[in-house]
Structure formats: structure tokens, C-alpha cells
Write a protein that holds these residues in place. Structure first.
Motif, PDB file in Angstrom:
ATOM      1  N   GLN A   1       0.878  -1.166   0.000  1.00  0.00           N
ATOM      2  CA  GLN A   1       0.000   0.000   0.000  1.00  0.00           C
ATOM      3  C   GLN A   1       0.910   1.209   0.000  1.00  0.00           C
ATOM      4  O   GLN A   1       1.514   1.549   1.010  1.00  0.00           O
ATOM      5  N   LEU A   2       1.092   1.824  -1.156  1.00  0.00           N
ATOM      6  CA  LEU A   2       2.023   2.926  -1.256  1.00  0.00           C
ATOM      7  C   LEU A   2       1.398   4.199  -0.705  1.00  0.00           C
ATOM      8  O   LEU A   2       0.183   4.391  -0.760  1.00  0.00           O
TER       9      LEU A   2
ATOM     10  N   LEU B   1      -2.631  -0.124  -8.168  1.00  0.00           N
ATOM     11  CA  LEU B   1      -2.397  -0.425  -6.764  1.00  0.00           C
ATOM     12  C   LEU B   1      -3.367  -1.485  -6.259  1.00  0.00           C
ATOM     13  O   LEU B   1      -2.984  -2.402  -5.523  1.00  0.00           O
ATOM     14  N   ARG B   2      -4.616  -1.387  -6.681  1.00  0.00           N
ATOM     15  CA  ARG B   2      -5.603  -2.376  -6.237  1.00  0.00           C
ATOM     16  C   ARG B   2      -5.305  -3.749  -6.845  1.00  0.00           C
ATOM     17  O   ARG B   2      -5.451  -4.777  -6.187  1.00  0.00           O
ATOM     18  N   LEU B   3      -4.879  -3.769  -8.114  1.00  0.00           N
ATOM     19  CA  LEU B   3      -4.513  -5.031  -8.754  1.00  0.00           C
ATOM     20  C   LEU B   3      -3.321  -5.658  -8.041  1.00  0.00           C
ATOM     21  O   LEU B   3      -3.319  -6.862  -7.736  1.00  0.00           O
ATOM     22  N   HIS B   4      -2.308  -4.862  -7.750  1.00  0.00           N
ATOM     23  CA  HIS B   4      -1.116  -5.360  -7.057  1.00  0.00           C
ATOM     24  C   HIS B   4      -1.471  -5.860  -5.661  1.00  0.00           C
ATOM     25  O   HIS B   4      -0.980  -6.904  -5.215  1.00  0.00           O
ATOM     26  N   PHE B   5      -2.359  -5.123  -4.992  1.00  0.00           N
ATOM     27  CA  PHE B   5      -2.739  -5.488  -3.629  1.00  0.00           C
ATOM     28  C   PHE B   5      -3.471  -6.825  -3.595  1.00  0.00           C
ATOM     29  O   PHE B   5      -3.089  -7.747  -2.872  1.00  0.00           O
ATOM     30  N   TYR B   6      -4.547  -6.948  -4.378  1.00  0.00           N
ATOM     31  CA  TYR B   6      -5.340  -8.173  -4.331  1.00  0.00           C
ATOM     32  C   TYR B   6      -4.562  -9.380  -4.849  1.00  0.00           C
ATOM     33  O   TYR B   6      -4.616 -10.467  -4.280  1.00  0.00           O
ATOM     34  N   ALA B   7      -3.832  -9.183  -5.949  1.00  0.00           N
ATOM     35  CA  ALA B   7      -3.054 -10.295  -6.495  1.00  0.00           C
ATOM     36  C   ALA B   7      -1.990 -10.732  -5.499  1.00  0.00           C
ATOM     37  O   ALA B   7      -1.792 -11.932  -5.259  1.00  0.00           O
ATOM     38  N   GLY B   8      -1.301  -9.750  -4.912  1.00  0.00           N
ATOM     39  CA  GLY B   8      -0.280 -10.099  -3.938  1.00  0.00           C
ATOM     40  C   GLY B   8      -0.854 -10.782  -2.717  1.00  0.00           C
ATOM     41  O   GLY B   8      -0.297 -11.755  -2.204  1.00  0.00           O
TER      42      GLY B   8
ATOM     43  N   GLY C   1       4.091  -3.874  -9.868  1.00  0.00           N
ATOM     44  CA  GLY C   1       4.873  -3.360  -8.743  1.00  0.00           C
ATOM     45  C   GLY C   1       5.979  -2.429  -9.193  1.00  0.00           C
ATOM     46  O   GLY C   1       6.264  -1.417  -8.534  1.00  0.00           O
ATOM     47  N   LEU C   2       6.616  -2.750 -10.329  1.00  0.00           N
ATOM     48  CA  LEU C   2       7.669  -1.877 -10.845  1.00  0.00           C
ATOM     49  C   LEU C   2       7.108  -0.503 -11.205  1.00  0.00           C
ATOM     50  O   LEU C   2       7.718   0.529 -10.877  1.00  0.00           O
ATOM     51  N   MET C   3       5.951  -0.473 -11.864  1.00  0.00           N
ATOM     52  CA  MET C   3       5.348   0.815 -12.220  1.00  0.00           C
ATOM     53  C   MET C   3       5.026   1.629 -10.974  1.00  0.00           C
ATOM     54  O   MET C   3       5.272   2.847 -10.920  1.00  0.00           O
ATOM     55  N   LEU C   4       4.490   0.967  -9.960  1.00  0.00           N
ATOM     56  CA  LEU C   4       4.178   1.674  -8.715  1.00  0.00           C
ATOM     57  C   LEU C   4       5.444   2.175  -8.031  1.00  0.00           C
ATOM     58  O   LEU C   4       5.470   3.281  -7.471  1.00  0.00           O
TER      59      LEU C   4
ATOM     60  N   GLN D   1      -6.463  -0.744  -0.856  1.00  0.00           N
ATOM     61  CA  GLN D   1      -6.778   0.504  -1.535  1.00  0.00           C
ATOM     62  C   GLN D   1      -8.292   0.649  -1.688  1.00  0.00           C
ATOM     63  O   GLN D   1      -9.015  -0.333  -1.845  1.00  0.00           O
ATOM     64  N   ARG D   2      -8.773   1.882  -1.646  1.00  0.00           N
ATOM     65  CA  ARG D   2     -10.212   2.114  -1.732  1.00  0.00           C
ATOM     66  C   ARG D   2     -10.755   1.607  -3.066  1.00  0.00           C
ATOM     67  O   ARG D   2     -10.053   1.521  -4.065  1.00  0.00           O
TER      68      ARG D   2
END
Length: 457
Positions: free
Chosen positions: A5-6, A28-35, A182-185, A403-404
Motif C-alpha cells: 500500500q504505497l 495499486l488495487r490489482l497489485h494489492f489483491y493479487a499479492g 509493482g515496478l510501475m508503482l 486501496q479504496r
């Protein structure tokens, strides 16, 4: 990379700052849920891959008796005599391949197709080429001896058969997506600080310190993770079929030498005694044709076929030259050199051997071990960051949140359509990716609907 969560202070990295601000919540939401939900599978793949990477030397030590001879003699027995010794001790099954010794102290390996071993496995008999003594017989998987084969299957399917292959396909399908997003974030988070992309902030504390190490580790191993993920998908259950079709259409498959004898057509199945005739002739012709060890010999299975002799040196520089020998005349009737392979077929083989830790020997193994350890640490750091987001006030236990919602609504219509189309395309090619992504969205929508209902009461 795993769930992060950046901070809201992230700024744009593109020429149009608003574009980054629109896309960042969705990424961010894609990275969060997938992770959060897929990282356990990636963690298992990293741990089992780590174990697999340290096995080769152990495997060779465990089976040293079968692989080597006690005394190197002055002269090796003819292959025909060695095969006779093998069949006298092990008359079961049929001979499918022979691996002559690649060094003076090695045994000859004769592989038998038998019915009393698991599917895709075989029985390999090890014979002393100087005395004809049988050194042992092992259940093997391709070139792998039992210990390495056990860890190979652990990594592929956790010893759960076809069902277990879903775990490794899920890990391979998602890991490159999680790492890429994650790299893009991470780039967005460190705009104007390029050094922070690859060097962790040792002065940071708390959650920012965890984030710094998590992001930096991800950058360090990004290329390796992408390579392992893409090559891993070639073995997968569902995406693997699509990869195989794509390779065929693009002529990226490994070519094979034609075993048919000139002027003859494949006829009746040969009995083993007839099929094994000419083994010594084929071996001598292979040496005269400058084929180098290690090499495998495959007897004909039907009339009208010749002996196939193929190099199989998988460490660099690789050797895959192959010939077909007419045992009656001792002539080479067909030849396919590795130099004639299409470039992408070579690249595919090299990438697969790199994934398996054999292309560059010990250096390759050490690199895989380092990548696996970095993946394990990165995933655990991600979960640690997620856990530290949990509310600590009050007595009631509450899980951390992500993320919201409403990330897609922040995008312009064509941007949302483009993002959905890209994800759908990836999901079509990698079905387990698409299925789990749809499941994440469905669960997220259901949770959002439930929260709105509770808030309305």
C-alpha cells in the motif's frame, strides 16, 4: 512482489501527471489483491524452486554407486554385450534408450519402458561397461534420478498429480503481472529519485523501511522473475497448451531428425532382438560423425527406421546434433545439427534450461537460489506491510484493508476499456489468471455491496 500500500504522496511519472493519478489506484488495487491472495502460491513455488536448485550435487552423491564404476578398465565391452547383461538381469519392459558413458569412470545407462512405475517415469539400469556387472536400477524421470525427480515433481505439482499443477500455473501466470505492476508503482513512488529504485533507504524506519526493501528487491529480481514465469508457463496445464500452439505456429519448436530409412516406409513393429541389432555400429558411426558425449541412442521401433543418436549437452555451450544410422550399411542417412535450428527454438531451449538451473552449471544454481531467497523475503515483507496497516484501536480484531474501491471509475472510459481488454487478453491466453482475476473482482464487488447495505441501515 507481494501486497503493498504505497503512500498517497506518490506523484506522476509520465508527462501528463493526471494520467498517472488516474491509473495508479487501479494498478495499486490489482497489485494489492493479487499479492494478497496469489502470493502464497508464488511463495510455495519459490521455496520448492529453492530446494530443487540445491539438489543436483546431492543427487549425484546419493547415486554415485550407480553412476560410476569402481575400476576403470583398459577396454569397454561392446554395447551388445552390455545390453545382454542388462536384459539378463532385467527382462521386463522394452529398451527405449541407451546412454553410453561420457567419461571413463561412468556407467552405461539403459532405459526401459515398464508398467510398474508411475506415468512418465521409466526404469534405468546402470551397467559397468568394462565388466558387464549391473550397478543398480532406478526409477527415473527423463534424465533425473529419483531424488531430483522427487523435488522436480514437488516444484511442478506438490505430488498432487494433475490437480497440483494448478498451483504452479497460478504462480507463473500471476508473478510477472505482480512484478510488472509493482515496478510501475515503485517508479511512481520514487519519481526524481532514481537511486532509490535500486538502493534501499537504510535511514527509513517502520513501514517505509519495509517498503524500501520490498521495492528494491523487486527491481533486483524483476528480469529473473519474468523469465522464470514465462518459461514456467510452458509446462503449465492450461496456458502451456496455448504456448505450445503459439510455438508451433511461429516455428519455435525444437526440430527433430527424420528416422525413416531412404526408400523404405515404416512397417511392422520390430521385436527387441531385431531392434537392438546394430547398436555398436550406430555408436561407432556417431563417433566417426564427430558427435560428442553426452549422447543418447534410440533403437528403431518399426521396420524402415534407423538408429537415432543425439547429443544432449544442456550446459553451455549446448550440443544437440543428431544423426540417423542405417544399421545394415553403417551409413548416416539423416543429420540435423544444432546450428541449423531456428534461433527462437534455440532460445526457447536455453531459457528452459536456464530455468532448470543446468545451462550455466553451478553459477546458474547459485543465481536461482539468490532469486528464490529474494522472492521469499520480498513476499514476507509485503505481508508484513499489509499486517501493519491493521487498525490497532479497540479490542475487536480487524484485518488490514487495501486501496479504496472505485479504481476503474477514476479512469476515462477508453482507458478503462483498454485496461479491461488487456487483462482479458492475458486471461484468455492464461486461463487460470483470467479465472482468478474474475474471482477477485466478483468478491470485491460483493464486499462493496455488503458494505453499502450496512452503511445504509
Amino acid at each position: 512482489m507481494s501486497p503493498t500500500q504505497l503512500p498517497e504522496s506518490d506523484v506522476a511519472v509520465a508527462a501528463d501527471p493526471s494520467a498517472w493519478k488516474r491509473f495508479r489506484p487501479a494498478l495499486l488495487r490489482l497489485h494489492f489483491y493479487a499479492g494478497l491472495f496469489v502470493a502464497p502460491f508464488i511463495l510455495i513455488a519459490a521455496v520448492t524452486g529453492l530446494l530443487y536448485a540445491v539438489i543436483p550435487q546431492i543427487d549425484s552423491a546419493v547415486y554415485r554407486h550407480e553412476l560410476t564404476v569402481d575400476h576403470v578398465g583398459d577396454r569397454q565391452l561392446p554395447l551388445a554385450a552390455q545390453l545382454a547383461a542388462v536384459r539378463a538381469a532385467h527382462p521386463e519392459g522394452t529398451v527405449t534408450s541407451i546412454r553410453p558413458p561420457a567419461a571413463p569412470d561412468e556407467t552405461t545407462q539403459v532405459t526401459l519402458a515398464v508398467d510398474d512405475v508411475p506415468a512418465d517415469y521409466a526404469r534405468t539400469v546402470f551397467v559397468d561397461p568394462y565388466t558387464g556387472a549391473i550397478r543398480g536400477a532406478l526409477t527415473t524421470y527423463g534424465q533425473w534420478l529419483p531424488v531430483r525427480a522427487w523435488f522436480d515433481e514437488l516444484h511442478r505439482n506438490l505430488h498432487l498429480g494433475a490437480f497440483g499443477r494448478n498451483y504452479s500455473e497460478l504462480a507463473a501466470s500471476w508473478s510477472w503481472v505482480i512484478a510488472g505492476v509493482g515496478l510501475m508503482l515503485w517508479i511512481g513512488h520514487n519519481r526524481g529519485q532514481p537511486r532509490r529504485l535500486v538502493v534501499p533507504d537504510v535511514r527509513a524506519t517502520g513501514r517505509r523501511r519495509l517498503l524500501s526493501w520490498h521495492g528494491t528487491l523487486g527491481v533486483w529480481i524483476l528480469a529473473a522473475v519474468a523469465l522464470l514465469a514465462v518459461s514456467g508457463m510452458t509446462w503449465s496445464r492450461f496456458a502451456g497448451e496455448n504456448v505450445a500452439q503459439l510455438r508451433t505456429q511461429l516455428s519455435w519448436t525444437s526440430p527433430s531428425v527424420d528416422t525413416a530409412l531412404p526408400g523404405q516406409t515404416a512397417g511392422a513393429t520390430l521385436d527387441e532382438a531385431t531392434a537392438l541389432r546394430g547398436a555398436d555400429v550406430a555408436l561407432q558411426v556417431a563417433h566417426d560423425a564427430h558427435l560428442r558425449t553426452p549422447m543418447w541412442m534410440y533403437p528403431p521401433t518399426t521396420s524402415g527406421q534407423g538408429w537415432q543418436v543425439a547429443e544432449r549437452k544442456r550446459d553451455w555451450p549446448t550440443q544437440y546434433d543428431a544423426i540417423v544410422v542405417d544399421p545394415a550399411t553403417g551409413t548416416v542417412v539423416s543429420r540435423l545439427d544444432f546450428a541449423a535450428w531456428p534461433l527462437m527454438a534455440k532460445m526457447t531451449d536455453w531459457v528452459i534450461d536456464l530455468h532448470m538451473g543446468v545451462l550455466f552449471g553451478l553459477v546458474n544454481q547459485l543465481a536461482l537460489i539468490a532469486v528464490a531467497l529474494a522472492m521469499i523475503v520480498g513476499i514476507l515483507l509485503g505481508y508484513r506491510m499489509w499486517w501493519r496497516r491493521r487498525p490497532t484501536r479497540g479490542d475487536r480484531f480487524v484485518l488490514p484493508t487495501g486501496q479504496r474501491r472505485g479504481a476503474l471509475s477514476a479512469l476515462r472510459p477508453y482507458e478503462a476499456v483498454l485496461l479491461v481488454a488487456v487483462l482479458a487478453g492475458v486471461g484468455y491466453f492464461a486461463p487460470l489468471f483470467g479465472l482468478t482475476l474474475a474471482l477477485f473482482v466478483a468478491v470485491d464487488v460483493a464486499l462493496g455491496w455488503r458494505q453499502r447495505r450496512q452503511a445504509a441501515k
